[in-house]
Write an enzyme that holds these catalytic residues in place. Structure first.
Site, PDB file in Angstrom:
ATOM      1  N   GLU A 114       0.807  -1.212   0.000  1.00 45.71           N
ATOM      2  CA  GLU A 114       0.000   0.000   0.000  1.00 45.71           C
ATOM      3  C   GLU A 114       0.844   1.267   0.000  1.00 45.71           C
ATOM      4  O   GLU A 114       0.519   2.246  -0.668  1.00 45.71           O
ATOM      5  CB  GLU A 114      -0.923   0.029   1.220  1.00 45.71           C
ATOM      6  CG  GLU A 114      -2.107  -0.888   1.117  1.00 45.71           C
ATOM      7  CD  GLU A 114      -1.723  -2.316   1.372  1.00 45.71           C
ATOM      8  OE1 GLU A 114      -0.693  -2.536   2.018  1.00 45.71           O
ATOM      9  OE2 GLU A 114      -2.458  -3.199   0.930  1.00 45.71           O
ATOM     10  N   HIS A 184     -11.846  -5.425   8.225  1.00 42.40           N
ATOM     11  CA  HIS A 184     -12.545  -5.223   6.964  1.00 42.40           C
ATOM     12  C   HIS A 184     -13.759  -4.348   7.164  1.00 42.40           C
ATOM     13  O   HIS A 184     -14.710  -4.405   6.404  1.00 42.40           O
ATOM     14  CB  HIS A 184     -12.978  -6.584   6.369  1.00 42.40           C
ATOM     15  CG  HIS A 184     -11.835  -7.482   6.048  1.00 42.40           C
ATOM     16  ND1 HIS A 184     -11.201  -8.248   6.985  1.00 42.40           N
ATOM     17  CD2 HIS A 184     -11.186  -7.712   4.888  1.00 42.40           C
ATOM     18  CE1 HIS A 184     -10.227  -8.914   6.409  1.00 42.40           C
ATOM     19  NE2 HIS A 184     -10.186  -8.618   5.142  1.00 42.40           N
TER      20      HIS A 184
END
Lengths: 380, 438
Positions: A114, A184
């Site tokens: 990322e 999540h």
């Protein structure tokens, strides 16, 4: 004064008991009910398209986002789309068919990095190309946090306008989905709201998602779009197929009312719309529902006008209570509209804990807790 | 109370083993062996009704008891096995042994452990399809040899940390099948009391169970430093996958480990796919054992439990005395990345079938045991049946046990608050608690 104070405390305790009893009732219901009951805590309220940009087509949110990226890649030959697994369509199917249409040079996968994705995107944008970077889940944006906050947000400022990464847009699915657990389900908008130089938006449905994404891509500032992942399939609307943008920094008043202002964004907007219906039916309270849409910069005028009109404001968001974006709203509203407020601004949010695994139904600011807050604020 | 019971029964077994001559009484030996080999050599956990309100869970500590203790007595049959595939070395002149020995007891243990992991994952699959398990569930099916081989030579002072594909590791590090499956279904008798789920399982010396890939490698470096500081000779195994091998923090950890000579073994479980992306498309250098640069590395056939065991033994000794190194275990997962991924959109079914046919770890080991006469067909089938019963009982408990009460939503946020209450909507009135006794 003393009697008034005592009254407030009793009401507060009573409403705390109400919420706990509601929670207990919900817990008992969940224990015996089939798992399907716990799937979603909201009912979707579709928006009707107001613009006349092209024919209307029924689509859900990931299809609308797909169409927006299709348009962006079509109109701008320098536009690139990249992220983890975007090549085959993405884990939420937002980039379906784009690699086939525009080629591997423009739509490509990145490795699992990322920080690398964000840094790479900033470089691409600095050089003048349009970069649409996808972070697979907003929970994974933290390795990239340094790049976004320290590089992207500050580039124009520190170079005196010589360089900027304005053609950078970052997309990340955020929010609770029913079974996401700790990693999540997070809503990190508050961390980025604290960074001048960025723009942060959260759509509530397909029409808004397409418009906001196109607006962000065209906006000459680095933008982050947090898309509520539970709405990717659940949100279905008649979306104009043409090219249109939604204005950044503008909140939408979804329902007019005179008694209480309810402010939310993303999935929470739909919870609040249901709460407005329930409040009208059960408490005879007329609620005004505002979708903030844009977290940074946020629409101060709309919010303050509404707060002045009703005098009572309830802000709801999924992120934790302390230093959630509701705190910024509450601080500003009381600063500007103090004398016109009838009650302190109330925030209904997730608890100050990590996002839980099995306790998600109790964590989320669902319609029961929001309704209890409306009742409380009306009786203040 | 748990610890004494566990130690006592294992010690009882060891004492009995020492007293009775195994060569004279095969039946008795086999019966006694059950004392060692239920639930990966640990006693069965208490039934849920015996758990009291302090939420003691299925974690049983058997500190200080090495899996191999007491079994040196069994000299019945030892096979010398040449490993099918050798090792590839990076910056090493000699590597692990390719000629290994395998005793009958070890054969039983490894087979049983691999079979148990396979069954637990199958049970998790079934529970997930019935929606008893929600959220994300990443199965270890196909990779059992990696965990079993590494665990076989881990000493009590060693520790391990991994990402989220950890049901097998949780089982091997001392949780029972019940502790694993009940955690998946979010019940009290799960190892984290149901608060973590599939991705967050922990046990003594097993640091999880971590969601953000790559982050656990830096944590592992820290754990290794702590072992070095405490001078207990412990080595940390930091596991990561081929996808995470491209994260920046992994390379930061390599650098720190090399600078400070940390007792750590970096293990890359290369199953060739990082979620849906094959390794060649994600990495410029797919020889993950060479990516430590100055750190030595060994490539190992991860579907051969004896190869993994040999390499890990070498690596642990190396890490203690000569510094950190990398292991790359070349393995394969039959399922998708998680149970929401069918696993066929980025690879063909034929490929999966082929690997299953040619290199399945359990089948290979089974044939090896039969070929070398370490086990007979009936003995293996006996073990299969035993494992099946154990997992079935665990599934029963996982379905029927109760969940933590809602108050535990706001437990375990801090060690202790200055003010004992957390903030809620109406003020500071959420009573902070701990779900396990300190």
């Amino acid at each position: 004064m003393f009697a008034w104070g005592v009254n407030c405390r009793n009401i507060r305790q009573h409403n705390m008991k109400v919420s706990v009893n509601l929670a207990r009732g919900l817990f008992n219901a969940l224990k015996t009910a089939p798992p399907a009951l716990a799937r979603s805590h909201f009912t979707y309220y579709p928006t009707t398209a107001t613009s006349d940009k092209g024919d209307l087509q029924k689509m859900n949110m990931f299809q609308a986002i797909n169409q927006a990226m299709d348009i962006a890649l079509d109109e701008d030959p320098s536009a690139l789309l990249f992220g983890e697994d975007v090549g085959f369509g993405g884990v939420f199917r937002c980039s379906m068919n784009l690699r086939d249409k525009y080629g591997k040079q423009r739509v490509f996968n990145t490795p699992l990095c990322e920080q690398g994705i964000a840094g790479f995107a900033i470089g691409v944008a600095n050089a003048g190309a349009t970069a649409i970077a996808e972070i697979q889940f907003a929970d994974y944006i933290f390795p990239a946090f340094d790049q976004i906050v320290n590089e992207a947000a500050k580039y124009r400022y520190r170079s005196g306008g010589m360089y900027d990464c304005g053609s950078l847009t970052i997309r990340a699915p955020c929010g609770a989905v029913g079974h996401g657990a700790l990693y999540h389900s997070q809503s990190p908008e508050a961390y980025f709201a604290h960074t001048p130089g960025l723009k942060v938006v959260i759509p509530r449905g397909p029409i808004k998602a397409k418009g906001l994404l196109l607006a962000c891509i065209k906006d000459p500032n680095p933008c982050i779009v947090f898309e509520p992942k539970t709405l990717y399939r659940a949100a279905v609307e008649q979306v104009p197929t043409g090219v249109y943008t939604s204005e950044l920094g503008k909140a939408d008043i979804l329902r007019e009312g005179n008694d209480v202002t309810l402010i939310g964004w993303g999935t929470q907007v739909h919870v609040l719309l249901e709460v407005a219906d329930l409040a009208k039916k059960e408490l005879n309270v007329d609620c005004e529902v505002i979708d903030l849409v844009s977290i940074l910069p946020w629409d101060r005028d709309t919010v303050c006008n509404s707060a002045s009109k009703t005098g009572r404001v309830v802000v709801a968001h999924e992120a934790p209570y302390t230093q959630g974006f509701g705190s910024e709203l509450a601080a500003y509203i009381q600063e500007k509209c103090f004398l016109r407020l009838e009650a302190p601004v109330k925030r209904v949010t997730g608890w100050d804990t990590p996002f839980p695994h099995v306790f998600e139904p109790f964590y989320l600011p669902d319609k029961h807790r929001c309704l209890a807050a409306v009742k409380d604020i009306v009786n203040y | 109370m748990f610890k004494i019971t566990a130690k006592a029964s294992v010690s009882a077994g060891i004492i009995l083993h020492n007293l009775i001559d195994p060569t004279k009484n095969a039946l008795l030996t086999r019966l006694m062996r059950r004392v060692h080999f239920t639930a990966a050599e640990l006693p069965r956990p208490l039934a849920p009704s015996a758990l009291h309100d302090r939420y003691e869970n299925g974690v049983i500590t058997v500190a200080g008891v090495h899996p191999n203790v007491g079994l040196e007595q069994e000299q019945e049959q030892t096979a010398r096995v040449r490993l099918q595939r050798g090792f590839k070395l990076h910056r090493l002149s000699e590597g692990p042994d390719t000629m290994v020995s395998l005793t009958q007891a070890e054969a039983v243990r490894y087979y049983r452990q691999m079979k148990a992991i396979r069954q637990i994952e199958a049970a998790a699959n079934r529970l997930y399809k019935e929606r008893m398990v929600r959220g994300f569930c990443h199965l270890y099916t196909g990779q059992e040899a990696c965990a079993v081989g590494m665990r076989a030579v881990m000493r009590p002072e060693d520790s391990i940390i991994s990402a989220y594909r950890v049901h097998g590791w949780a089982y091997l590090m001392g949780l029972s099948a019940q502790g694993v499956l009940a955690e998946l279904t979010g019940r009290r008798s799960g190892c984290s009391c149901g608060k973590g789920g599939s991705m967050h399982m922990y046990a003594p010396n097993f640091y999880g169970g971590n969601g953000i890939v790559g982050a656990q490698v830096s944590l592992g470096a820290g754990v290794a430093l702590a072992s070095k500081y405490r001078q207990n000779g412990g080595v940390c195994l930091a596991l990561y996958g081929d996808g995470a091998a491209n994260q920046g923090q992994v390379f930061e950890s390599f650098n720190m480990a090399a600078l400070w000579q940390l007792p750590i073994v970096f293990v890359c479980e290369n199953n060739n796919y990082g979620m849906g992306t094959s390794a060649e498309r994600a990495a410029c250098n797919t020889r993950y054992y060479t990516r430590g640069d100055v750190l030595p590395g060994i490539w190992v056939d991860g579907m051969d439990v004896l190869a993994v065991r040999s390499a890990t033994e070498y690596a642990i000794e190396f890490a203690q005395n000569r510094g950190p190194l990398l292991l790359e275990l070349c393995t394969y997962r039959y399922g998708g990345h998680s149970l929401s991924d069918p696993g066929t959109s980025y690879r063909s079914r034929e490929e999966v079938k082929e690997v299953r046919r040619k290199s399945d770890a359990i089948n290979r080991f089974r044939e090896l045991c039969l070929d070398y006469g370490l086990q007979s067909q009936e003995q293996l089938e006996e073990i299969d049946a035993e494992v099946q019963t154990e997992v079935q009982n665990a599934v029963k408990v996982a379905r029927s046990d109760e969940e933590l009460a809602p108050q535990y939503l706001w437990a375990d946020v801090y060690a202790q608050n200055i003010e004992p209450r957390l903030r809620s909507v109406y003020g500071y009135d959420l009573m902070h608690a701990r779900s396990k006794p300190t």
